[in-house]
Enzyme design. Structure first.
Site, PDB file in Angstrom:
ATOM      1  N   LEU A  33       0.811  -1.219   0.000  1.00  0.00           N
ATOM      2  CA  LEU A  33       0.000   0.000   0.000  1.00  0.00           C
ATOM      3  C   LEU A  33       0.843   1.268   0.000  1.00  0.00           C
ATOM      4  O   LEU A  33       1.933   1.306   0.562  1.00  0.00           O
ATOM      5  CB  LEU A  33      -0.923  -0.023   1.231  1.00  0.00           C
ATOM      6  CG  LEU A  33      -1.872  -1.231   1.271  1.00  0.00           C
ATOM      7  CD1 LEU A  33      -2.671  -1.228   2.571  1.00  0.00           C
ATOM      8  CD2 LEU A  33      -2.817  -1.250   0.067  1.00  0.00           C
ATOM      9  N   HIS A  34       0.305   2.286  -0.666  1.00  0.00           N
ATOM     10  CA  HIS A  34       0.965   3.584  -0.750  1.00  0.00           C
ATOM     11  C   HIS A  34      -0.106   4.670  -0.645  1.00  0.00           C
ATOM     12  O   HIS A  34      -1.306   4.360  -0.494  1.00  0.00           O
ATOM     13  CB  HIS A  34       1.766   3.692  -2.051  1.00  0.00           C
ATOM     14  CG  HIS A  34       0.987   3.326  -3.271  1.00  0.00           C
ATOM     15  ND1 HIS A  34      -0.069   4.099  -3.740  1.00  0.00           N
ATOM     16  CD2 HIS A  34       1.072   2.260  -4.113  1.00  0.00           C
ATOM     17  CE1 HIS A  34      -0.573   3.534  -4.817  1.00  0.00           C
ATOM     18  NE2 HIS A  34       0.084   2.408  -5.067  1.00  0.00           N
ATOM     19  N   GLY A  36      -1.625   6.378  -2.743  1.00  0.00           N
ATOM     20  CA  GLY A  36      -2.750   6.254  -3.679  1.00  0.00           C
ATOM     21  C   GLY A  36      -3.866   5.423  -3.049  1.00  0.00           C
ATOM     22  O   GLY A  36      -5.041   5.819  -3.046  1.00  0.00           O
ATOM     23  N   HIS A  37      -3.487   4.281  -2.497  1.00  0.00           N
ATOM     24  CA  HIS A  37      -4.481   3.459  -1.781  1.00  0.00           C
ATOM     25  C   HIS A  37      -5.037   4.245  -0.590  1.00  0.00           C
ATOM     26  O   HIS A  37      -6.227   4.150  -0.267  1.00  0.00           O
ATOM     27  CB  HIS A  37      -3.835   2.172  -1.242  1.00  0.00           C
ATOM     28  CG  HIS A  37      -3.248   1.282  -2.293  1.00  0.00           C
ATOM     29  ND1 HIS A  37      -1.888   1.114  -2.444  1.00  0.00           N
ATOM     30  CD2 HIS A  37      -3.825   0.492  -3.231  1.00  0.00           C
ATOM     31  CE1 HIS A  37      -1.663   0.258  -3.421  1.00  0.00           C
ATOM     32  NE2 HIS A  37      -2.809  -0.134  -3.933  1.00  0.00           N
ATOM     33  N   ASP A 150      -6.070   3.476 -12.622  1.00  0.00           N
ATOM     34  CA  ASP A 150      -6.405   2.328 -13.470  1.00  0.00           C
ATOM     35  C   ASP A 150      -7.743   2.628 -14.144  1.00  0.00           C
ATOM     36  O   ASP A 150      -8.764   2.022 -13.831  1.00  0.00           O
ATOM     37  CB  ASP A 150      -6.465   1.057 -12.616  1.00  0.00           C
ATOM     38  CG  ASP A 150      -5.138   0.783 -11.948  1.00  0.00           C
ATOM     39  OD1 ASP A 150      -4.220   0.308 -12.622  1.00  0.00           O
ATOM     40  OD2 ASP A 150      -4.983   1.102 -10.747  1.00  0.00           O
ATOM     41  N   GLN A 153      -9.715  -0.148 -15.917  1.00  0.00           N
ATOM     42  CA  GLN A 153     -10.288  -1.048 -14.895  1.00  0.00           C
ATOM     43  C   GLN A 153     -11.548  -0.424 -14.299  1.00  0.00           C
ATOM     44  O   GLN A 153     -12.579  -1.093 -14.127  1.00  0.00           O
ATOM     45  CB  GLN A 153      -9.241  -1.295 -13.808  1.00  0.00           C
ATOM     46  CG  GLN A 153      -9.793  -1.900 -12.530  1.00  0.00           C
ATOM     47  CD  GLN A 153      -8.685  -2.222 -11.551  1.00  0.00           C
ATOM     48  OE1 GLN A 153      -7.937  -3.155 -11.762  1.00  0.00           O
ATOM     49  NE2 GLN A 153      -8.566  -1.459 -10.474  1.00  0.00           N
ATOM     50  N   VAL A 176      -3.128   9.744  -7.344  1.00  0.00           N
ATOM     51  CA  VAL A 176      -2.157  10.388  -6.442  1.00  0.00           C
ATOM     52  C   VAL A 176      -0.776  10.212  -7.065  1.00  0.00           C
ATOM     53  O   VAL A 176      -0.416   9.105  -7.490  1.00  0.00           O
ATOM     54  CB  VAL A 176      -2.200   9.759  -5.035  1.00  0.00           C
ATOM     55  CG1 VAL A 176      -1.170  10.407  -4.113  1.00  0.00           C
ATOM     56  CG2 VAL A 176      -3.606   9.897  -4.445  1.00  0.00           C
ATOM     57  N   SER A 186       2.351   0.280  -6.773  1.00  0.00           N
ATOM     58  CA  SER A 186       3.116  -0.711  -6.004  1.00  0.00           C
ATOM     59  C   SER A 186       4.314  -1.189  -6.818  1.00  0.00           C
ATOM     60  O   SER A 186       5.343  -1.564  -6.262  1.00  0.00           O
ATOM     61  CB  SER A 186       2.227  -1.900  -5.657  1.00  0.00           C
ATOM     62  OG  SER A 186       1.062  -1.445  -5.003  1.00  0.00           O
TER      63      SER A 186
HETATM   64  P1  AMP Z   1      -3.892  -2.155  -6.727  1.00  0.00           P
HETATM   65  O1  AMP Z   1      -3.474  -2.512  -5.352  1.00  0.00           O
HETATM   66  O2  AMP Z   1      -2.780  -1.655  -7.590  1.00  0.00           O
HETATM   67  O3  AMP Z   1      -4.759  -3.191  -7.377  1.00  0.00           O
HETATM   68  O4  AMP Z   1      -4.836  -0.884  -6.562  1.00  0.00           O
HETATM   69  C1  AMP Z   1      -5.956  -0.906  -5.716  1.00  0.00           C
HETATM   70  C2  AMP Z   1      -6.779   0.322  -5.978  1.00  0.00           C
HETATM   71  O5  AMP Z   1      -5.980   1.481  -5.707  1.00  0.00           O
HETATM   72  C3  AMP Z   1      -7.239   0.435  -7.430  1.00  0.00           C
HETATM   73  O6  AMP Z   1      -8.572   0.933  -7.464  1.00  0.00           O
HETATM   74  C4  AMP Z   1      -6.272   1.422  -8.007  1.00  0.00           C
HETATM   75  O7  AMP Z   1      -6.759   2.135  -9.117  1.00  0.00           O
HETATM   76  C5  AMP Z   1      -6.030   2.341  -6.832  1.00  0.00           C
HETATM   77  N1  AMP Z   1      -4.757   3.049  -6.984  1.00  0.00           N
HETATM   78  C6  AMP Z   1      -3.535   2.506  -7.209  1.00  0.00           C
HETATM   79  N2  AMP Z   1      -2.615   3.483  -7.365  1.00  0.00           N
HETATM   80  C7  AMP Z   1      -3.271   4.668  -7.225  1.00  0.00           C
HETATM   81  C8  AMP Z   1      -2.872   6.040  -7.291  1.00  0.00           C
HETATM   82  N3  AMP Z   1      -1.614   6.402  -7.533  1.00  0.00           N
HETATM   83  N4  AMP Z   1      -3.813   6.984  -7.093  1.00  0.00           N
HETATM   84  C9  AMP Z   1      -5.112   6.639  -6.863  1.00  0.00           C
HETATM   85  N5  AMP Z   1      -5.545   5.358  -6.786  1.00  0.00           N
HETATM   86  C10 AMP Z   1      -4.645   4.392  -6.974  1.00  0.00           C
END
Ligand code: AMP
Length: 282
Positions: A33-34, A36-37, A150, A153, A176, A186
């Site tokens: 997690l970062h 964005g999450h 995404d 998605q 973000v 990630s």
């Molecule tokens: P993931 O863990 O990459 O599958 O992402 C989980 C959720 O976090 C998805 O809805 C992604 O679109 C969202 N997400 C990932 N990176 C970011 C980001 N930089 N800014 C905003 N949402 C993000």
């Protein structure tokens, strides 16, 4: 904050929250997690009474086994992260819990799933739509939060929810970025320090395309060329596509008339980056 590993426990906790009259906010993630999450979790916390984050690296959505193997996993720090953000429950099932037998059922959002990301990652969106449908059945949320990072998605999930009448509101959350513009991901942690320095070039290419549109350019070919010219000056960054699309259908746009998304994907070292910008004008 409570950590749950089984579907039965997740159902129980969500049912208990509902009985207390709380609305349910769901944030599906693959962990590592970062910020964005974090933005998704903050929104869920602010807009619902019970925020549940899921952490599951879904094998069904990986088109390359090495990407699945190398995908960063950091459950302990992820749990601490969710705790700090005030998430109520983390649901982190293992693969056997989510896929107890060989599945014969899948969810396919036709058309949109085969374009762009779908073309370069065959089966990816089937894997995504299927696991999100499973999560909606396990956790009947009022609101579910997805990142615009995404964007394709997000469009796939919005169409699936509309077509299947899933009683959930999909909430898009803006991307973000790092201070230098790189969209948080990630996968960024797998970039070498040298590659990390040039990674923002992808975002700069999108910004260049946007600048051309704002300057009056209306031909997609011309705008695309302008964006690509910028990345062509970045050795090591191999662009898979840079396109202008309809934000809902992801059909390519040739002449610009209204809202659109500029979307791009590129390889840097062994890491695949994606990014996009929404552009709206009159
Ligand atoms: P993931 O863990 O990459 O599958 O992402 C989980 C959720 O976090 C998805 O809805 C992604 O679109 C969202 N997400 C990932 N990176 C970011 C980001 N930089 N800014 C905003 N949402 C993000």
């Amino acid at each position: 904050m409570t950590l749950l590993r089984t579907i039965a426990e997740a159902r129980e906790h969500v049912a208990a929250a509902r009985q207390r009259g709380l609305t349910i906010g769901l944030v599906p993630t693959m962990g590592a997690l970062h910020a964005g999450h974090g933005a998704l979790m903050r929104r869920a916390r602010g807009e619902t009474g019970f925020a549940i984050a899921t952490i599951f690296v879904n094998p069904a959505q990986f088109d390359r086994p090495d990407d699945f193997q190398k995908y960063p996993r950091a459950l302990d720090t992820d749990i601490a992260f969710c705790d700090r953000l005030g998430v109520d429950v983390v649901f982190a099932p293992d693969v056997k819990e989510m896929y107890p037998g060989e599945p014969l059922t899948s969810v396919e959002v036709a058309g949109i799933s085969s374009r762009l990301e779908g073309e370069f990652r065959p089966g990816h969106f089937r894997g995504v739509a299927t696991v999100v449908a499973k999560l909606f059945n396990i956790i009947p949320a009022d609101r579910a939060y997805f990142g615009e990072k995404d964007a394709q998605q997000l469009a796939v999930i919005q169409k699936m929810v509309a077509d299947l009448h899933v009683p959930v509101t999909i909430v898009p959350v803006p991307t973000v970025r790092e201070p230098d513009g790189l969209a948080m991901s990630s996968r960024n942690q797998r970039l070498t320090p040298a590659d990390r320095r040039i990674a923002p070039a992808l975002y700069q290419a999108l910004c260049e395309a946007e600048r051309l549109i704002r300057g009056g350019a209306r031909s997609a070919a011309e705008i695309k060329q302008g964006g690509l010219a910028l990345v062509a000056r970045t050795p090591g960054l191999q662009v898979e596509y840079l396109e202008l699309v309809n934000p809902a259908t992801f059909h390519l746009i040739e002449t610009i008339t209204g809202e659109l998304r500029i979307v791009a994907a590129a390889w840097l070292g062994g890491v695949r980056l994606i990014d996009n910008l929404f552009v709206s004008f009159r």
